[in-house]
Design an enzyme around this catalytic site. Structure first.
Site, PDB file in Angstrom:
ATOM      1  N   SER A  48       0.870  -1.186   0.068  1.00  0.00           N
ATOM      2  CA  SER A  48       0.021  -0.094   0.042  1.00  0.00           C
ATOM      3  C   SER A  48       0.852   1.248   0.242  1.00  0.00           C
ATOM      4  O   SER A  48       0.333   2.308  -0.774  1.00  0.00           O
ATOM      5  CB  SER A  48      -1.085   0.068   1.098  1.00  0.00           C
ATOM      6  N   ASN A  49       1.985   1.210   0.551  1.00  0.00           N
ATOM      7  CA  ASN A  49       2.950   2.436   0.736  1.00  0.00           C
ATOM      8  C   ASN A  49       3.352   2.737  -0.866  1.00  0.00           C
ATOM      9  O   ASN A  49       3.528   3.670  -1.362  1.00  0.00           O
ATOM     10  CB  ASN A  49       4.031   2.358   1.649  1.00  0.00           C
ATOM     11  N   MET A  94      10.403  -6.742   3.945  1.00  0.00           N
ATOM     12  CA  MET A  94      10.585  -7.375   4.987  1.00  0.00           C
ATOM     13  C   MET A  94      11.675  -8.486   5.206  1.00  0.00           C
ATOM     14  O   MET A  94      11.527  -9.752   5.629  1.00  0.00           O
ATOM     15  CB  MET A  94       9.259  -8.040   5.494  1.00  0.00           C
ATOM     16  N   ILE A 132      15.960  -8.219   6.252  1.00  0.00           N
ATOM     17  CA  ILE A 132      17.280  -7.548   6.678  1.00  0.00           C
ATOM     18  C   ILE A 132      18.097  -7.668   5.477  1.00  0.00           C
ATOM     19  O   ILE A 132      18.413  -8.792   4.870  1.00  0.00           O
ATOM     20  CB  ILE A 132      17.560  -8.173   7.876  1.00  0.00           C
ATOM     21  N   ASN A 150      13.613   4.001   3.643  1.00  0.00           N
ATOM     22  CA  ASN A 150      12.748   2.969   4.195  1.00  0.00           C
ATOM     23  C   ASN A 150      11.485   3.748   4.996  1.00  0.00           C
ATOM     24  O   ASN A 150      11.672   4.796   5.349  1.00  0.00           O
ATOM     25  CB  ASN A 150      13.505   2.353   5.273  1.00  0.00           C
ATOM     26  N   HIS A 166       9.187   2.951   8.499  1.00  0.00           N
ATOM     27  CA  HIS A 166       9.309   2.058   9.498  1.00  0.00           C
ATOM     28  C   HIS A 166       7.940   2.462  10.524  1.00  0.00           C
ATOM     29  O   HIS A 166       7.900   3.614  10.844  1.00  0.00           O
ATOM     30  CB  HIS A 166      10.493   1.935  10.270  1.00  0.00           C
ATOM     31  N   THR A 219      20.901   2.639   6.690  1.00  0.00           N
ATOM     32  CA  THR A 219      22.245   2.585   7.091  1.00  0.00           C
ATOM     33  C   THR A 219      22.239   1.340   7.540  1.00  0.00           C
ATOM     34  O   THR A 219      21.442   0.443   7.742  1.00  0.00           O
ATOM     35  CB  THR A 219      22.769   3.560   8.220  1.00  0.00           C
ATOM     36  N   LEU A 248      20.114  -1.711  11.608  1.00  0.00           N
ATOM     37  CA  LEU A 248      18.460  -1.878  11.432  1.00  0.00           C
ATOM     38  C   LEU A 248      17.630  -0.754  12.062  1.00  0.00           C
ATOM     39  O   LEU A 248      17.638  -0.417  13.096  1.00  0.00           O
ATOM     40  CB  LEU A 248      18.101  -3.322  12.163  1.00  0.00           C
ATOM     41  N   GLN A 269      -0.989   7.252   7.775  1.00  0.00           N
ATOM     42  CA  GLN A 269      -0.215   8.317   7.960  1.00  0.00           C
ATOM     43  C   GLN A 269       0.966   8.005   7.105  1.00  0.00           C
ATOM     44  O   GLN A 269       1.602   8.869   6.473  1.00  0.00           O
ATOM     45  CB  GLN A 269       0.286   8.738   9.461  1.00  0.00           C
TER      46      GLN A 269
HETATM   47  C1  GAR Z   1       4.101  -0.677   6.687  1.00  0.00           C
HETATM   48  O1  GAR Z   1       3.590  -0.490   8.053  1.00  0.00           O
HETATM   49  C2  GAR Z   1       5.627  -0.346   6.877  1.00  0.00           C
HETATM   50  O2  GAR Z   1       5.663   0.556   7.718  1.00  0.00           O
HETATM   51  C3  GAR Z   1       5.769  -1.799   7.619  1.00  0.00           C
HETATM   52  O3  GAR Z   1       5.093  -2.824   6.774  1.00  0.00           O
HETATM   53  C4  GAR Z   1       3.900  -2.294   6.407  1.00  0.00           C
HETATM   54  C5  GAR Z   1       4.020  -2.526   4.936  1.00  0.00           C
HETATM   55  O4  GAR Z   1       2.672  -2.138   4.321  1.00  0.00           O
HETATM   56  N1  GAR Z   1       7.218  -2.124   7.345  1.00  0.00           N
HETATM   57  C6  GAR Z   1       8.188  -2.743   8.469  1.00  0.00           C
HETATM   58  O5  GAR Z   1       7.708  -3.177   9.391  1.00  0.00           O
HETATM   59  C7  GAR Z   1       9.421  -2.717   7.913  1.00  0.00           C
HETATM   60  N2  GAR Z   1      10.285  -3.249   9.094  1.00  0.00           N
HETATM   61  P1  GAR Z   1       2.455  -2.034   2.797  1.00  0.00           P
HETATM   62  O6  GAR Z   1       3.089  -3.399   2.244  1.00  0.00           O
HETATM   63  O7  GAR Z   1       0.937  -1.999   2.837  1.00  0.00           O
HETATM   64  O8  GAR Z   1       3.140  -0.801   2.274  1.00  0.00           O
END
Ligand code: GAR
Length: 194
Positions: A13-14, A94, A96, A111, A113, A145, A148, A177
């Site tokens: 979705s992002n 997801m 590392i 990224n 987070h 960087t 993590l 948000q």
């Molecule tokens: C989002 O909430 C993002 O911040 C998180 O996964 C979700 C992905 O949603 N990312 C992490 O946790 C990274 N460690 P999306 O696939 O709908 O964009």
């Protein structure tokens, strides 16, 4: 044209928010930039269909097909570099990343987070914020960087933690948000303002 490559693992979705912002904000015209590819480490990532529907090259690179993290990252880098990206955007990716990968894209790797970094790096951010009794939670866009969920903070958004929140209800509030701040931060970054 400056290429943006977006990496996803799930719903994407992002990524979709960034693609829509690029279309509506005419980034090709105003920022000389375009989302040129969406790559996923999981074949079932729903975001791949969205990318396809928006005419964006998309590809799956299954990390389970590689013997080591280094092998996967090397293959991923080769795939990304076919697009000679000005910017690589992690959007719910997801995995590392190895230090070699991060060094290769130093200064052009972003990224999002789902916490107010430096609080709650890592996983299960929403449950941890609830368990800690936080009154506010949020999301952070940052440069990547080797450490993590570290790196220069480019944007943050804050939401309240409400009585009765579960990790899921809080995650949904935070995600709305993320969809606002991530496209804005990418655009500002491309303008050279961040
Ligand atoms: C989002 O909430 C993002 O911040 C998180 O996964 C979700 C992905 O949603 N990312 C992490 O946790 C990274 N460690 P999306 O696939 O709908 O964009």
């Amino acid at each position: 044209m400056r290429n943006i490559v977006i990496l996803i693992s799930g719903s994407g979705s992002n990524m979709a928010a960034i693609v829509r912002a690029a279309e509506q904000g005419r980034w090709a015209h105003h920022l000389n930039a375009q989302v040129s590819a969406v790559l996923s480490n999981r074949a079932e990532a729903q975001g791949l269909a969205f990318a396809h529907d928006h005419g964006i090259a998309n590809q799956v690179l299954d990390h389970k097909a590689f013997a080591s993290r280094e092998d996967f990252d090397a293959a991923l880098m080769a795939e990304i570099d076919r697009h000679a990206p000005a910017l690589v955007v992690l959007a719910g990716f997801m995995r590392i990343l190895t230090p070699g990968f991060v060094a290769h894209y130093a200064g052009r790797l972003l990224n999002v987070h789902p916490s107010l970094l430096p609080a709650f790096p890592g996983l299960n951010t929403h449950q941890r914020a609830i368990d800690a009794g936080c009154r506010f939670a949020g999301a952070t866009v940052h440069q990547v960087t080797a450490e993590l969920d570290y790196g220069a903070i480019l944007a943050q958004a804050v939401v309240p933690v409400l009585a009765g929140d579960t990790a899921d209800t809080l995650a949904a509030r935070v995600l709305t948000q993320e969809h606002i701040i991530y496209p804005l931060a990418v655009a500002e970054f491309l303008r050279g303002l961040l």
